[in-house]
Design a protein around this motif. Structure first.
Motif, PDB file in Angstrom:
ATOM      1  N   GLY A   1     -48.259 -22.200  27.369  1.00 32.74           N
ATOM      2  CA  GLY A   1     -47.967 -22.036  26.231  1.00 32.74           C
ATOM      3  C   GLY A   1     -46.766 -21.048  25.897  1.00 32.74           C
ATOM      4  O   GLY A   1     -46.396 -21.027  24.582  1.00 32.74           O
ATOM      5  N   LEU A   2     -46.411 -20.459  26.784  1.00 31.69           N
ATOM      6  CA  LEU A   2     -45.261 -19.261  26.599  1.00 31.69           C
ATOM      7  C   LEU A   2     -43.949 -20.001  26.082  1.00 31.69           C
ATOM      8  O   LEU A   2     -43.633 -21.050  26.960  1.00 31.69           O
ATOM      9  N   ARG A   3     -43.105 -19.954  25.226  1.00 29.80           N
ATOM     10  CA  ARG A   3     -41.820 -20.415  25.124  1.00 29.80           C
ATOM     11  C   ARG A   3     -40.875 -19.008  25.005  1.00 29.80           C
ATOM     12  O   ARG A   3     -40.931 -18.080  24.169  1.00 29.80           O
ATOM     13  N   PRO A   4     -39.633 -19.368  25.388  1.00 33.55           N
ATOM     14  CA  PRO A   4     -38.836 -18.247  25.437  1.00 33.55           C
ATOM     15  C   PRO A   4     -38.146 -18.058  23.962  1.00 33.55           C
ATOM     16  O   PRO A   4     -38.014 -19.082  23.249  1.00 33.55           O
ATOM     17  N   LEU A   5     -38.347 -16.820  23.559  1.00 34.20           N
ATOM     18  CA  LEU A   5     -37.954 -16.300  22.133  1.00 34.20           C
ATOM     19  C   LEU A   5     -36.485 -16.901  21.910  1.00 34.20           C
ATOM     20  O   LEU A   5     -36.267 -17.169  20.836  1.00 34.20           O
ATOM     21  N   TYR A   6     -35.642 -16.637  22.724  1.00 32.44           N
ATOM     22  CA  TYR A   6     -34.047 -16.829  22.526  1.00 32.44           C
ATOM     23  C   TYR A   6     -33.879 -18.103  23.123  1.00 32.44           C
ATOM     24  O   TYR A   6     -32.686 -18.324  23.452  1.00 32.44           O
ATOM     25  N   ALA A   7     -34.532 -19.268  23.118  1.00 34.06           N
ATOM     26  CA  ALA A   7     -34.492 -20.488  23.724  1.00 34.06           C
ATOM     27  C   ALA A   7     -33.147 -21.097  22.975  1.00 34.06           C
ATOM     28  O   ALA A   7     -32.945 -21.026  21.791  1.00 34.06           O
ATOM     29  N   GLY A   8     -32.272 -21.629  23.521  1.00 36.53           N
ATOM     30  CA  GLY A   8     -30.946 -22.607  23.074  1.00 36.53           C
ATOM     31  C   GLY A   8     -29.945 -21.384  23.105  1.00 36.53           C
ATOM     32  O   GLY A   8     -28.816 -21.616  22.609  1.00 36.53           O
ATOM     33  N   GLY A   9     -30.135 -20.054  23.576  1.00 34.45           N
ATOM     34  CA  GLY A   9     -28.797 -19.304  23.612  1.00 34.45           C
ATOM     35  C   GLY A   9     -28.309 -18.880  22.171  1.00 34.45           C
ATOM     36  O   GLY A   9     -28.825 -18.675  21.456  1.00 34.45           O
ATOM     37  N   GLU A  10     -26.833 -18.885  22.312  1.00 35.21           N
ATOM     38  CA  GLU A  10     -26.096 -18.606  21.249  1.00 35.21           C
ATOM     39  C   GLU A  10     -26.270 -19.461  19.995  1.00 35.21           C
ATOM     40  O   GLU A  10     -26.071 -19.122  18.796  1.00 35.21           O
ATOM     41  N   SER A  11     -26.652 -20.874  20.347  1.00 30.61           N
ATOM     42  CA  SER A  11     -26.822 -21.809  19.230  1.00 30.61           C
ATOM     43  C   SER A  11     -28.410 -22.132  18.956  1.00 30.61           C
ATOM     44  O   SER A  11     -28.499 -22.826  18.238  1.00 30.61           O
ATOM     45  N   GLY A  12     -29.004 -21.002  19.469  1.00 26.17           N
ATOM     46  CA  GLY A  12     -30.517 -21.361  19.342  1.00 26.17           C
ATOM     47  C   GLY A  12     -30.938 -21.026  17.843  1.00 26.17           C
ATOM     48  O   GLY A  12     -30.241 -20.375  17.211  1.00 26.17           O
ATOM     49  N   PRO A  13     -31.965 -21.407  17.386  1.00 30.11           N
ATOM     50  CA  PRO A  13     -32.801 -20.975  15.996  1.00 30.11           C
ATOM     51  C   PRO A  13     -32.854 -19.494  15.741  1.00 30.11           C
ATOM     52  O   PRO A  13     -32.622 -18.817  14.722  1.00 30.11           O
ATOM     53  N   VAL A  14     -33.001 -18.381  16.660  1.00 33.68           N
ATOM     54  CA  VAL A  14     -33.230 -17.223  16.648  1.00 33.68           C
ATOM     55  C   VAL A  14     -31.936 -16.382  16.503  1.00 33.68           C
ATOM     56  O   VAL A  14     -31.667 -15.795  15.613  1.00 33.68           O
ATOM     57  N   ARG A  15     -31.023 -16.898  17.359  1.00 24.63           N
ATOM     58  CA  ARG A  15     -29.734 -16.229  17.352  1.00 24.63           C
ATOM     59  C   ARG A  15     -28.880 -16.626  16.009  1.00 24.63           C
ATOM     60  O   ARG A  15     -28.156 -16.017  15.298  1.00 24.63           O
ATOM     61  N   THR A  16     -29.366 -18.034  15.515  1.00 27.50           N
ATOM     62  CA  THR A  16     -28.590 -18.509  14.461  1.00 27.50           C
ATOM     63  C   THR A  16     -28.951 -17.575  13.406  1.00 27.50           C
ATOM     64  O   THR A  16     -28.421 -17.108  12.310  1.00 27.50           O
ATOM     65  N   MET A  17     -30.244 -17.252  13.210  1.00 25.00           N
ATOM     66  CA  MET A  17     -30.960 -16.720  11.876  1.00 25.00           C
ATOM     67  C   MET A  17     -30.405 -15.345  12.191  1.00 25.00           C
ATOM     68  O   MET A  17     -29.928 -14.476  11.177  1.00 25.00           O
ATOM     69  N   LEU A  18     -30.412 -14.429  13.273  1.00 25.46           N
ATOM     70  CA  LEU A  18     -30.025 -13.236  13.411  1.00 25.46           C
ATOM     71  C   LEU A  18     -28.719 -13.058  12.822  1.00 25.46           C
ATOM     72  O   LEU A  18     -28.215 -11.964  12.457  1.00 25.46           O
ATOM     73  N   SER A  19     -27.628 -13.976  13.221  1.00 31.72           N
ATOM     74  CA  SER A  19     -26.123 -13.833  12.996  1.00 31.72           C
ATOM     75  C   SER A  19     -25.911 -14.061  11.525  1.00 31.72           C
ATOM     76  O   SER A  19     -24.951 -13.791  11.039  1.00 31.72           O
ATOM     77  N   GLY A  20     -27.071 -14.373  10.784  1.00 33.29           N
ATOM     78  CA  GLY A  20     -26.801 -14.637   9.607  1.00 33.29           C
ATOM     79  C   GLY A  20     -27.659 -13.385   8.512  1.00 33.29           C
ATOM     80  O   GLY A  20     -27.647 -13.607   7.323  1.00 33.29           O
ATOM     81  N   VAL A  21     -27.834 -12.462   9.063  1.00 33.62           N
ATOM     82  CA  VAL A  21     -28.362 -11.319   8.492  1.00 33.62           C
ATOM     83  C   VAL A  21     -27.414 -10.125   8.154  1.00 33.62           C
ATOM     84  O   VAL A  21     -26.644  -9.635   9.441  1.00 33.62           O
ATOM     85  N   THR A  22     -27.029  -9.501   7.214  1.00 33.40           N
ATOM     86  CA  THR A  22     -26.356  -8.436   7.079  1.00 33.40           C
ATOM     87  C   THR A  22     -27.110  -7.239   6.454  1.00 33.40           C
ATOM     88  O   THR A  22     -28.081  -7.420   5.840  1.00 33.40           O
ATOM     89  N   VAL A  23     -26.612  -6.015   7.135  1.00 34.81           N
ATOM     90  CA  VAL A  23     -27.645  -4.909   7.212  1.00 34.81           C
ATOM     91  C   VAL A  23     -26.939  -4.062   5.716  1.00 34.81           C
ATOM     92  O   VAL A  23     -25.586  -3.806   5.782  1.00 34.81           O
ATOM     93  N   GLU A  24     -27.694  -3.885   4.782  1.00 30.55           N
ATOM     94  CA  GLU A  24     -27.189  -3.039   3.597  1.00 30.55           C
ATOM     95  C   GLU A  24     -26.999  -1.429   4.053  1.00 30.55           C
ATOM     96  O   GLU A  24     -27.907  -1.167   4.817  1.00 30.55           O
ATOM     97  N   PRO A  25     -26.116  -0.731   3.429  1.00 27.35           N
ATOM     98  CA  PRO A  25     -26.050   0.597   3.860  1.00 27.35           C
ATOM     99  C   PRO A  25     -27.324   1.393   3.606  1.00 27.35           C
ATOM    100  O   PRO A  25     -28.178   1.194   2.754  1.00 27.35           O
TER     101      PRO A  25
END
Length: 169
Positions: free
Chosen positions: A21-45
Motif C-alpha cells: 500500500g505504499l505509494r511514492p510521494l513524488y510519483a510522476g516527477g516534475e509533472s506529478g501532482p505534488v511537484r505541480t502543487m508545490l511549484s504553485g506556492v509563493t512564500v510571503e515575506p
C-alpha cells in the motif's frame, strides 16, 4: 537451507512490497501532482533574520514558477533559553527553539486550506569565548531554519497527495 531460500526470497520481494500500500510521494516527477502543487506556492515575506533564513530555504525547496495558486504565510517564534547554570550563575548550556505556524491560503478565494505548525530545538554549549557562543547560536539558527523548512514542505507535499486536495494539473 538459508542459502537456498535467499534467492527465492529476493525474487519474491518486489511482489511482497507491491501489496503493502505504499505509494511514492513524488510519483510522476516534475509533472506529478505534488511537484505541480508545490511549484504553485509563493512564500510571503517573513520578518527578521530567522524569517529570511526560513523564507530562503522554503523558496529553494518549493521552486515556485508561473502564476501562484497558493500563498504561504509563516509566523516564527525564535527563542534561546539558558539551561545549565554553574554555582556562579553563569549559563553553560542553551536551547534554541524555532517554531513556525504556517497557513496555506488559496490565492483565488483567500480561503485557508492548511493551518499547521512545525518546529525544532537544538542544544548549544556556552563557552568562555563570547564570539564562539554567538557563532554557535548563529549556526544553530541556520540548521533550525533548514529543518523547519523541510518539515513545512513535507507537510505541504502530504497535503497535495490527499485525494480531495485542490491540486491543479
Amino acid at each position: 537451507m538459508i542459502r537456498r531460500a535467499a534467492p527465492l526470497l529476493l525474487a519474491c520481494m518486489p511482489l511482497l512490497l507491491g501489496g503493502c500500500g505504499l505509494r511514492p510521494l513524488y510519483a510522476g516527477g516534475e509533472s506529478g501532482p505534488v511537484r505541480t502543487m508545490l511549484s504553485g506556492v509563493t512564500v510571503e515575506p517573513i520578518p527578521g533574520q530567522s524569517g529570511w533564513l526560513v523564507s530562503t530555504a522554503l523558496q529553494d525547496r518549493l521552486r515556485a514558477e508561473g502564476t501562484p495558486r497558493y500563498r504561504l504565510q509563516v509566523a516564527l517564534d525564535d527563542e534561546i533559553i539558558g539551561l545549565g547554570v554553574r554555582r556562579d550563575d553563569a549559563v553553560t548550556r542553551e536551547r534554541r527553539s524555532l517554531r513556525a505556524r504556517y497557513q496555506l491560503i488559496d490565492a483565488t478565494s483567500g480561503e485557508t486550506v492548511l493551518d499547521d505548525t512545525a518546529g525544532s530545538d537544538v542544544g548549544i554549549d556556552v563557552v568562555s569565548s563570547e564570539y564562539a557562543t554567538i557563532a554557535a547560536e548563529q549556526s544553530a539558527l541556520e540548521r533550525l531554519s533548514a529543518i523547519v523548512a523541510d518539515q513545512i514542505v513535507a507537510r505541504l507535499a502530504l497535503f497535495a497527495r490527499q485525494p480531495d486536495a485542490p491540486v491543479e494539473q
